[in-house]
Design a protein around this motif. Structure first.
Motif, PDB file in Angstrom:
ATOM      1  N   ASP A 104       0.901  -0.780  -0.203  1.00 24.38           N
ATOM      2  CA  ASP A 104      -0.391   0.161  -0.465  1.00 24.38           C
ATOM      3  C   ASP A 104       0.717   1.418   0.006  1.00 24.38           C
ATOM      4  O   ASP A 104       0.406   2.165   0.332  1.00 24.38           O
ATOM      5  CB  ASP A 104      -0.624  -0.059   1.474  1.00 24.38           C
ATOM      6  CG  ASP A 104      -1.897  -1.015   1.816  1.00 24.38           C
ATOM      7  OD1 ASP A 104      -2.114  -1.137   0.176  1.00 24.38           O
ATOM      8  OD2 ASP A 104      -1.652  -1.506   2.378  1.00 24.38           O
ATOM      9  N   THR A 105       2.286   0.932   0.006  1.00 21.55           N
ATOM     10  CA  THR A 105       2.652   2.235   0.309  1.00 21.55           C
ATOM     11  C   THR A 105       3.173   3.181  -1.329  1.00 21.55           C
ATOM     12  O   THR A 105       3.776   2.653  -2.076  1.00 21.55           O
ATOM     13  CB  THR A 105       4.363   2.035   1.171  1.00 21.55           C
ATOM     14  OG1 THR A 105       5.137   0.945   0.330  1.00 21.55           O
ATOM     15  CG2 THR A 105       4.064   1.600   2.341  1.00 21.55           C
TER      16      THR A 105
ATOM     17  N   GLY B  50      -4.472   7.119  -1.924  1.00 23.48           N
ATOM     18  CA  GLY B  50      -5.714   5.960  -1.893  1.00 23.48           C
ATOM     19  C   GLY B  50      -6.369   4.904  -1.899  1.00 23.48           C
ATOM     20  O   GLY B  50      -7.443   4.350  -1.377  1.00 23.48           O
ATOM     21  N   ALA B  51      -5.137   3.835  -0.882  1.00 21.61           N
ATOM     22  CA  ALA B  51      -5.019   2.942  -0.518  1.00 21.61           C
ATOM     23  C   ALA B  51      -6.680   3.318   0.576  1.00 21.61           C
ATOM     24  O   ALA B  51      -7.180   2.515   1.353  1.00 21.61           O
ATOM     25  CB  ALA B  51      -4.026   2.422   0.236  1.00 21.61           C
TER      26      ALA B  51
ATOM     27  N   ALA C 157      -3.051  12.808   9.176  1.00 17.28           N
ATOM     28  CA  ALA C 157      -1.421  11.947  10.009  1.00 17.28           C
ATOM     29  C   ALA C 157      -0.915  10.601   8.650  1.00 17.28           C
ATOM     30  O   ALA C 157      -1.981   9.602   8.423  1.00 17.28           O
ATOM     31  CB  ALA C 157      -1.002  11.704  11.062  1.00 17.28           C
ATOM     32  N   PRO C 158       1.037  10.357   8.480  1.00 15.14           N
ATOM     33  CA  PRO C 158       0.827   9.661   7.632  1.00 15.14           C
ATOM     34  C   PRO C 158       0.115   8.877   8.412  1.00 15.14           C
ATOM     35  O   PRO C 158       0.606   8.298   9.392  1.00 15.14           O
ATOM     36  CB  PRO C 158       2.800   9.851   7.183  1.00 15.14           C
ATOM     37  CG  PRO C 158       2.724  10.458   8.457  1.00 15.14           C
ATOM     38  CD  PRO C 158       1.701  11.857   8.857  1.00 15.14           C
TER      39      PRO C 158
ATOM     40  N   ASP D 288       0.762  -0.555  10.590  1.00 13.39           N
ATOM     41  CA  ASP D 288      -0.544   0.549  10.894  1.00 13.39           C
ATOM     42  C   ASP D 288      -2.236  -0.217  11.164  1.00 13.39           C
ATOM     43  O   ASP D 288      -2.056  -0.839  10.168  1.00 13.39           O
ATOM     44  CB  ASP D 288      -0.764   2.006  11.176  1.00 13.39           C
ATOM     45  CG  ASP D 288       0.598   2.629  10.896  1.00 13.39           C
ATOM     46  OD1 ASP D 288       1.382   1.938  11.784  1.00 13.39           O
ATOM     47  OD2 ASP D 288       0.604   3.750  10.763  1.00 13.39           O
ATOM     48  N   LEU D 289      -2.548  -0.289  12.102  1.00  7.59           N
ATOM     49  CA  LEU D 289      -4.234  -0.776  12.561  1.00  7.59           C
ATOM     50  C   LEU D 289      -4.852   0.119  12.326  1.00  7.59           C
ATOM     51  O   LEU D 289      -4.612   0.733  13.164  1.00  7.59           O
ATOM     52  CB  LEU D 289      -3.365  -1.713  13.491  1.00  7.59           C
ATOM     53  CG  LEU D 289      -4.932  -2.413  13.579  1.00  7.59           C
ATOM     54  CD1 LEU D 289      -5.381  -3.002  12.520  1.00  7.59           C
ATOM     55  CD2 LEU D 289      -4.554  -3.462  15.010  1.00  7.59           C
ATOM     56  N   LEU D 290      -5.592  -0.066  10.898  1.00  9.75           N
ATOM     57  CA  LEU D 290      -6.037   1.288  10.850  1.00  9.75           C
ATOM     58  C   LEU D 290      -7.993   0.592  11.065  1.00  9.75           C
ATOM     59  O   LEU D 290      -8.422  -0.191  10.698  1.00  9.75           O
ATOM     60  CB  LEU D 290      -6.589   1.904   8.761  1.00  9.75           C
ATOM     61  CG  LEU D 290      -5.368   1.887   8.623  1.00  9.75           C
ATOM     62  CD1 LEU D 290      -5.782   2.660   7.715  1.00  9.75           C
ATOM     63  CD2 LEU D 290      -4.517   2.853   9.794  1.00  9.75           C
TER      64      LEU D 290
END
Ligand SMILES: CC(C)(COP(=O)(O)OP(=O)(O)OC[C@H]1O[C@@H](n2cnc3c(N)ncnc32)[C@H](O)[C@@H]1OP(=O)(O)O)[C@@H](O)C(=O)NCCC(=O)NCCS
Length: 154
Positions: free
Chosen positions: A25-26, A35-36, A69-70, A75-77
């Motif tokens: 996704d990066t 977009g992700a 924030a980036p 990371d768990l969204l």
């Protein structure tokens, strides 16, 4: 003639999706593509709108989208969506995105916020009447009035 749908409260349809972002996704800077995140926002909002409507609902507009924030791989969204306003066939859905940082004991950060409009559709793809929305809390009433005022101006 079909009976009008019964009104609902925001809690009836609110949805939280959880997703761990991956290195796929990066972007070139090592942070996750906007977009992700937008894809997850649209998915969660569509689920909340579909729950409220009781039938499929399609995105007609992205009214607001802010990246605060980036986000990084690992990371768990948590993507929380709730219906904020309902018209005859359309619904405004608010979305908040928070991140639990991978490899960090730091606090959960709010990374994005959005509001989208969906329209409920029938089997032929035509707009379909949705239940009314009864906001319960002061914050829900504030958001309902805010969207209603924007719709009046539109
Ligand atoms: C959704 C769709 C069926 C609506 O058709 P339409 O002919 O515009 O329908 P209407 O003009 O009767 O509008 C229906 C409702 O949508 C609202 N609406 C339409 N366009 C809107 C926009 N850009 N922003 C906000 N609301 C909008 C109207 O205000 C109306 O709301 P109400 O019934 O609550 O008063 C049609 O626009 C469509 O199929 N769009 C593509 C959706 C899609 O494929 N999304 C995925 C993106 S890949």
């Amino acid at each position: 003639m079909e009976a009008p749908p019964i009104d609902k409260v925001p809690a009836d349809s609110s949805v939280t999706l959880a997703h761990i972002m991956s290195e796929h996704d990066t972007n070139l800077y090592g942070t996750v593509h906007g977009g992700a995140v937008m894809r997850l926002v649209d998915d969660a909002a569509a689920a909340a709108a579909g729950r409220h409507a009781g039938c499929p609902a399609v995105t007609v507009s992205v009214d607001a989208m802010s990246f605060l924030a980036p986000v990084r791989a690992g990371d768990l969204l948590s993507v929380r969506a709730r219906v904020e306003w309902a018209g005859r066939t359309s619904m405004a859905v608010g979305v908040d995105v928070t991140a639990e940082r991978w490899n960090s004991s730091g606090p959960t950060a709010q990374v994005a916020t959005a509001r989208l409009t969906f329209v409920a559709i029938d089997a032929d793809g035509a707009p379909r009447v949705v239940p009314g929305l009864c906001p319960e809390t002061p914050e829900e009433r504030r958001r309902f009035e805010e969207v209603a005022a924007k719709r009046l101006r539109r």
